[in-house]
Design a protein around this motif. Structure first.
Motif, short mmCIF file in Angstrom:
data_model
loop_
_atom_site.label_atom_id
_atom_site.label_comp_id
_atom_site.label_asym_id
_atom_site.label_seq_id
_atom_site.Cartn_x
_atom_site.Cartn_y
_atom_site.Cartn_z
N LYS A 74 0.83 -1.20 0.00
CA LYS A 74 0.00 0.00 0.00
C LYS A 74 0.87 1.26 0.00
O LYS A 74 0.63 2.21 -0.77
CB LYS A 74 -0.88 -0.05 1.25
CG LYS A 74 -2.23 0.61 1.11
CD LYS A 74 -3.00 0.49 2.41
CE LYS A 74 -3.46 -0.93 2.67
NZ LYS A 74 -4.31 -1.01 3.87
N THR A 120 -8.60 -1.21 4.11
CA THR A 120 -8.31 0.01 4.86
C THR A 120 -7.44 0.96 4.06
O THR A 120 -6.83 0.59 3.07
CB THR A 120 -7.61 -0.30 6.19
OG1 THR A 120 -6.28 -0.78 5.93
CG2 THR A 120 -8.37 -1.35 6.99
N LYS A 121 -7.37 2.20 4.55
CA LYS A 121 -6.61 3.24 3.87
C LYS A 121 -5.26 3.50 4.52
O LYS A 121 -4.55 4.44 4.13
CB LYS A 121 -7.41 4.54 3.84
CG LYS A 121 -7.67 5.16 5.22
CD LYS A 121 -8.49 6.42 5.10
CE LYS A 121 -8.75 7.03 6.48
NZ LYS A 121 -9.57 8.27 6.39
N PRO A 140 -7.12 8.07 1.80
CA PRO A 140 -8.12 7.29 1.05
C PRO A 140 -7.61 6.77 -0.29
O PRO A 140 -8.09 5.73 -0.78
CB PRO A 140 -9.26 8.30 0.85
CG PRO A 140 -9.11 9.28 1.96
CD PRO A 140 -7.64 9.39 2.20
N VAL A 143 -6.39 3.00 -0.55
CA VAL A 143 -7.29 1.84 -0.52
C VAL A 143 -7.10 1.03 -1.80
O VAL A 143 -6.98 1.59 -2.90
CB VAL A 143 -8.75 2.29 -0.39
CG1 VAL A 143 -9.70 1.10 -0.47
CG2 VAL A 143 -8.95 3.03 0.93
N ALA A 231 -11.83 0.65 9.86
CA ALA A 231 -11.63 1.84 9.05
C ALA A 231 -12.71 2.89 9.29
O ALA A 231 -12.45 4.09 9.21
CB ALA A 231 -11.61 1.46 7.57
#
Length: 361
Positions: A74, A120-121, A140, A143, A231
């Motif tokens: 991520k 989740t972010k 955001p 994600v 989240a």
């Protein structure tokens, strides 16, 4: 046309799936590069991966692994195009600069059931040691564009990994259920996830159980629900303490959750009874006690006590190591408490004082 695969050290490569995946990428004309995540991801790992691969014109990042792999993927996906250091954005310890993106699209494929990171972010990164930290890069735009949740991928998880990651998922469900930011929507998902966990965890954890396959499906669903609810609603004292514990000591996150959730629930309930007897979280703890215990109780207080007893029984049955097994001593308690009041503590049902947190530890 160019994909960056972020994986663990060996589990995927040693599985038959890798023997199928790698040739298929070649057949489809997709060039791929790889980043290996061994243990909890650090800011240095993210920055090195970004520096190494930012000029490869990566079209998509695929994170295939446990929560550490997905968190690293991520963060890498978020910084491949901007090219700057993750320390520019890491909460609490970074430079406080706003993240402007863009992020490379991320495909998240969890191979464990625990963190819910695919929903989740935030990417949780750690630096261990006396001055260590465990903080999030959060936005955001991080994600995942696609999350592939395949319960069959859990079949290769060793028993101790099922235990630790499963208890992480359960703790996230319970803490978001009683969170100050809980809503009817997150309550519905959290209750559904806890029901699935109760049905699936023990068959998934028990070697040779004939219901293991069904258990993996229920556990994967529970983990996904936990990612969504955390989240949206936040967490609580276990995850507040997990941040300094994971930074100061080599304690896997899931082990922290499984070791502390019973004690944290006991302390929360006692504090609520003493200082905020009308708090709706007490009713929710009672509901969780009925759900997990599979029986009715004479009163809400009995159901709350039943929940604590159930969680204590789980901790003993799983045989999870205690904090002292990782080098923590009584003299470390004050230091951990002093560094635990981050984001997760803000949504605990009430503010626990230092003495209560010390008792918990």
């Amino acid at each position: 046309q160019r994909t960056l695969l972020v994986t663990g050290r060996r589990s995927l490569q040693q599985s038959p799936r890798w023997e199928h995946l790698e040739p298929q990428l070649g057949t489809l004309g997709i060039r791929h590069h790889r980043v290996v995540v061994d243990g909890e991801p650090s800011p240095e790992l993210v920055d090195e991966a970004v520096a190494q691969h930012r000029h490869h014109e990566i079209d998509a990042v695929a994170g295939i692994g446990g929560g550490s792999v997905l968190d690293a993927a991520k963060a890498i996906a978020g910084l491949l195009r901007p090219g700057n250091s993750v320390m520019d954005h890491l909460e609490g310890v970074g430079r406080g600069l706003p993240y402007t993106g863009p992020s490379v699209p991320l495909i998240a494929v969890p191979t464990t059931a625990g963190t819910g990171s695919e929903a989740t972010k935030n990417a949780v990164l750690s630096q261990q040691g006396p001055a260590g930290f465990k903080k999030s890069f959060r936005d955001p735009r991080l994600v995942a564009a696609v999350a592939i949740v395949d319960p069959s991928l859990l079949g290769s998880c060793p028993k101790e990994l099922i235990a630790a990651n499963g208890m992480d998922a359960f703790t996230q469900l319970l803490e978001s259920y009683v969170s100050l930011r809980a809503s009817p929507y997150t309550d519905a998902l959290a209750a559904s996830g806890m029901q699935a966990f109760q049905e699936g965890f023990w068959p998934a954890w028990t070697p040779g159980d004939p219901l293991a396959e069904k258990g993996y499906a229920r556990l994967a669903y529970a983990s996904l629900c936990s990612g969504i609810t955390l989240a949206q609603a936040g967490l609580g004292s276990v995850h507040g303490l997990a941040s300094p514990l994971g930074a100061f000591f080599p304690i896997p996150h899931g082990v922290v959750c499984g070791t502390l959730v019973a004690a944290a629930t006991r302390v929360n309930i006692a504090a609520l009874r003493a200082r905020d007897a009308g708090n709706p979280s007490l009713r929710k703890y009672a509901e969780a006690g009925v759900l997990l215990g599979g029986q009715m109780f004479n009163s809400e207080a009995d159901a709350q006590d039943g929940l604590v007893t159930t969680l204590e029984d789980w901790t003993k049955r799983l045989g999870l190591p205690r904090l002292g097994d990782f080098g923590m001593q009584e003299t470390d308690i004050d230091r951990v408490v002093a560094n635990c009041r981050g984001g997760s503590m803000q949504t605990n049902p009430l503010v626990l004082n230092d003495a209560e947190l010390g008792d918990l530890l």
